[in-house]
Scaffold this active site. Sequence first.
Site, PDB file in Angstrom:
ATOM      1  N   GLY A  14       7.009   3.139   3.757  1.00  0.00           N
ATOM      2  CA  GLY A  14       7.424   3.343   2.635  1.00  0.00           C
ATOM      3  C   GLY A  14       8.404   4.340   2.923  1.00  0.00           C
ATOM      4  N   PHE A  15       9.031   5.169   2.035  1.00  0.00           N
ATOM      5  CA  PHE A  15      10.097   5.831   2.027  1.00  0.00           C
ATOM      6  C   PHE A  15       9.801   7.103   3.025  1.00  0.00           C
ATOM      7  CE2 PHE A  15      11.464   9.798  -0.489  1.00  0.00           C
ATOM      8  CZ  PHE A  15      12.664  10.211   0.400  1.00  0.00           C
ATOM      9  N   THR A  94      -6.616   2.891  -4.183  1.00  0.00           N
ATOM     10  CA  THR A  94      -5.941   3.175  -3.031  1.00  0.00           C
ATOM     11  C   THR A  94      -6.166   4.786  -2.564  1.00  0.00           C
ATOM     12  OG1 THR A  94      -4.358   1.413  -3.374  1.00  0.00           O
ATOM     13  CG2 THR A  94      -3.859   3.560  -1.988  1.00  0.00           C
ATOM     14  N   ASN A 101     -12.145   5.244   3.468  1.00  0.00           N
ATOM     15  CA  ASN A 101     -11.667   4.348   4.715  1.00  0.00           C
ATOM     16  C   ASN A 101     -11.314   4.976   5.737  1.00  0.00           C
ATOM     17  OD1 ASN A 101     -13.133   2.104   3.657  1.00  0.00           O
ATOM     18  ND2 ASN A 101     -11.593   1.386   2.717  1.00  0.00           N
ATOM     19  N   TYR A 147      -2.890   8.611 -10.800  1.00  0.00           N
ATOM     20  CA  TYR A 147      -2.361   9.203  -9.632  1.00  0.00           C
ATOM     21  C   TYR A 147      -2.937  10.458  -9.514  1.00  0.00           C
ATOM     22  CZ  TYR A 147       1.555  10.582  -6.648  1.00  0.00           C
ATOM     23  OH  TYR A 147       2.227  10.989  -5.380  1.00  0.00           O
ATOM     24  N   LYS A 151      -5.386  11.651  -6.487  1.00  0.00           N
ATOM     25  CA  LYS A 151      -5.059  12.628  -5.304  1.00  0.00           C
ATOM     26  C   LYS A 151      -5.934  13.625  -5.471  1.00  0.00           C
ATOM     27  CE  LYS A 151      -1.147  10.919  -3.496  1.00  0.00           C
ATOM     28  NZ  LYS A 151      -1.049  10.560  -2.211  1.00  0.00           N
TER      29      LYS A 151
HETATM   30  P1  NAD Z   1       6.400   4.898  -1.079  1.00  0.00           P
HETATM   31  O1  NAD Z   1       5.909   4.197  -2.256  1.00  0.00           O
HETATM   32  O2  NAD Z   1       7.949   4.512  -0.640  1.00  0.00           O
HETATM   33  O3  NAD Z   1       5.209   4.729  -0.178  1.00  0.00           O
HETATM   34  C1  NAD Z   1       4.209   4.443  -0.100  1.00  0.00           C
HETATM   35  C2  NAD Z   1       3.709   3.414   0.773  1.00  0.00           C
HETATM   36  O4  NAD Z   1       2.335   3.332   0.906  1.00  0.00           O
HETATM   37  C3  NAD Z   1       4.426   2.068   0.618  1.00  0.00           C
HETATM   38  O5  NAD Z   1       4.986   1.609   1.774  1.00  0.00           O
HETATM   39  C4  NAD Z   1       3.388   1.189  -0.052  1.00  0.00           C
HETATM   40  O6  NAD Z   1       3.587  -0.274   0.428  1.00  0.00           O
HETATM   41  C5  NAD Z   1       2.148   1.567   0.737  1.00  0.00           C
HETATM   42  N1  NAD Z   1       0.648   1.259  -0.106  1.00  0.00           N
HETATM   43  C6  NAD Z   1       0.581   1.558  -1.300  1.00  0.00           C
HETATM   44  N2  NAD Z   1      -0.511   1.301  -1.512  1.00  0.00           N
HETATM   45  C7  NAD Z   1      -1.180   0.900  -0.415  1.00  0.00           C
HETATM   46  C8  NAD Z   1      -2.468   0.387   0.074  1.00  0.00           C
HETATM   47  N3  NAD Z   1      -3.490   0.092  -0.584  1.00  0.00           N
HETATM   48  N4  NAD Z   1      -2.685  -0.029   1.403  1.00  0.00           N
HETATM   49  C9  NAD Z   1      -1.653   0.209   2.391  1.00  0.00           C
HETATM   50  N5  NAD Z   1      -0.508   0.544   1.992  1.00  0.00           N
HETATM   51  C10 NAD Z   1      -0.011   1.020   0.699  1.00  0.00           C
HETATM   52  O7  NAD Z   1       6.449   6.512  -1.634  1.00  0.00           O
HETATM   53  P2  NAD Z   1       6.743   7.945  -0.644  1.00  0.00           P
HETATM   54  O8  NAD Z   1       7.580   8.645  -1.655  1.00  0.00           O
HETATM   55  O9  NAD Z   1       7.156   7.497   0.616  1.00  0.00           O
HETATM   56  O10 NAD Z   1       5.235   8.661  -0.738  1.00  0.00           O
HETATM   57  C11 NAD Z   1       4.523   8.651   0.584  1.00  0.00           C
HETATM   58  C12 NAD Z   1       3.187   9.531   0.156  1.00  0.00           C
HETATM   59  O11 NAD Z   1       3.762  10.770  -0.239  1.00  0.00           O
HETATM   60  C13 NAD Z   1       2.604   9.103  -1.274  1.00  0.00           C
HETATM   61  O12 NAD Z   1       1.084   9.093  -0.502  1.00  0.00           O
HETATM   62  C14 NAD Z   1       2.867   9.681  -2.172  1.00  0.00           C
HETATM   63  O13 NAD Z   1       1.598   9.889  -2.980  1.00  0.00           O
HETATM   64  C15 NAD Z   1       3.024  11.144  -1.412  1.00  0.00           C
HETATM   65  N6  NAD Z   1       3.893  11.891  -2.123  1.00  0.00           N
HETATM   66  C16 NAD Z   1       5.416  11.541  -2.312  1.00  0.00           C
HETATM   67  C17 NAD Z   1       6.015  12.440  -2.954  1.00  0.00           C
HETATM   68  C18 NAD Z   1       7.645  12.221  -3.193  1.00  0.00           C
HETATM   69  O14 NAD Z   1       8.561  12.923  -3.907  1.00  0.00           O
HETATM   70  N7  NAD Z   1       8.212  11.147  -2.297  1.00  0.00           N
HETATM   71  C19 NAD Z   1       5.736  13.472  -3.654  1.00  0.00           C
HETATM   72  C20 NAD Z   1       4.393  13.926  -3.798  1.00  0.00           C
HETATM   73  C21 NAD Z   1       3.555  12.974  -2.819  1.00  0.00           C
END
Ligand code: NAD
Length: 324
Positions: A14-15, A94, A101, A147, A151
């Site tokens: 992901g990002f 998830t 898990n 969500y 969390k």
């Molecule tokens: P994103 O959507 O780019 O990345 C999440 C990744 O998790 C993706 O690659 C997705 O394909 C994968 N994923 C989703 N469900 C899955 C599953 N069941 N099994 C395996 N892979 C799975 O988002 P992000 O911004 O990179 O966020 C990453 C983490 O940081 C997340 O947990 C998010 O809740 C947390 N977060 C991010 C932000 C933000 O502003 N970017 C803020 C608060 C929390």
Amino acid sequence: MPSLKRILVTGGAGFLGSHLCERLVSEGHDVICVDNFFTSQKANVAHLLAEPNFELLRHDIVQPLWLEVDEIYNLACPAAPGHYQFNPIKTMKTSVIGAINVLGMAKRCRAKVLQASTSEVYGDPEVHPQPESYRGAVNPIGPRACYDEGKRAAETLFMDYHRAHRLNVRIVRIFNTYGPRMNPYDGRVVSNFIRQAIAGEPITIFGSGDQTRSFCYRDDLIEGMMRMMAAPDDFVGPVNIGNPGEFTIRELAELTLQLCGSSSTIVHRPLPVDDPERRRPDIALARDRLGWAPTIALRAGLERTIEWFRTVNLADYRPPTPNY
Ligand code: NAD
Ligand code: UDP
């Protein structure tokens, strides 16, 4: 020279996950990236595939996984409102089953495990800025609850495994983070505004635009997260990681237009249900325990992000994969 470890990053394509993998690989660690590509694409980690210390596994963390590792960063979870509301039941699975898990695996191999939690655990906060001691105001039955409550339940599980099994856990509460490699179609405010400004399309402000957010640049966030993983074992968190600079959404729109040199107009759309009115992290704990504070101001971070968006071929991105 840091000691080399076997490190699992769930949601590693992901990002944020892909940037974390990059950092860990460059430090020489043996990195396993697990992702089901629900909201990402392999392209995010394609440049790492040739590295001998990087391994990519397509797997959904709702299913158990058997690996031997020293550390786990649990990032798997859709993060953008449009993505996590796409299949809300799956989002909750998830967060909750995924956490069980991951924690089970950590317990078996005595791995240290970090949970990527969120400022959404504070809901639409009545306390401002938000310290970690604030318990939040979440609507448990609204469209964001899959969500937010997922969390929150994951944090509970992490603390219970810590107390019951003395598992070495860490919890970081991430505030809005942006930067290169965001999915341009994730619907988040920074990606929407930049995409719209570059294309000369109207900028969509939801509601009046008076609501606020605090935006943290990706590199600062990853640095804070890695410091938390390396912190002394008596510091479990939760700890806020975010940039305390607070901006209205209208200010963000104006700055984006200016930096893109765009003449897009601004249009208003209805405010989504339960959209938090304001949000700003109190980062005193991160400063004190991790010696961490953000270093990249919004203007500089936006410039880098806009530069990256200009190189992107939008046709390479697709909406979330239906995943039930
Ligand atoms: P994103 O959507 O780019 O990345 C999440 C990744 O998790 C993706 O690659 C997705 O394909 C994968 N994923 C989703 N469900 C899955 C599953 N069941 N099994 C395996 N892979 C799975 O988002 P992000 O911004 O990179 O966020 C990453 C983490 O940081 C997340 O947990 C998010 O809740 C947390 N977060 C991010 C932000 C933000 O502003 N970017 C803020 C608060 C929390
Ligand atoms: N927002 C907006 N226009 C958009 C996308 C989002 O005005 O095109 C607003 C949204 O209503 C919210 C803020 O920007 O008030 C941040 O939204 P985002 O989805 O990025 O994150 P979150 O609400 O989870 O903080």
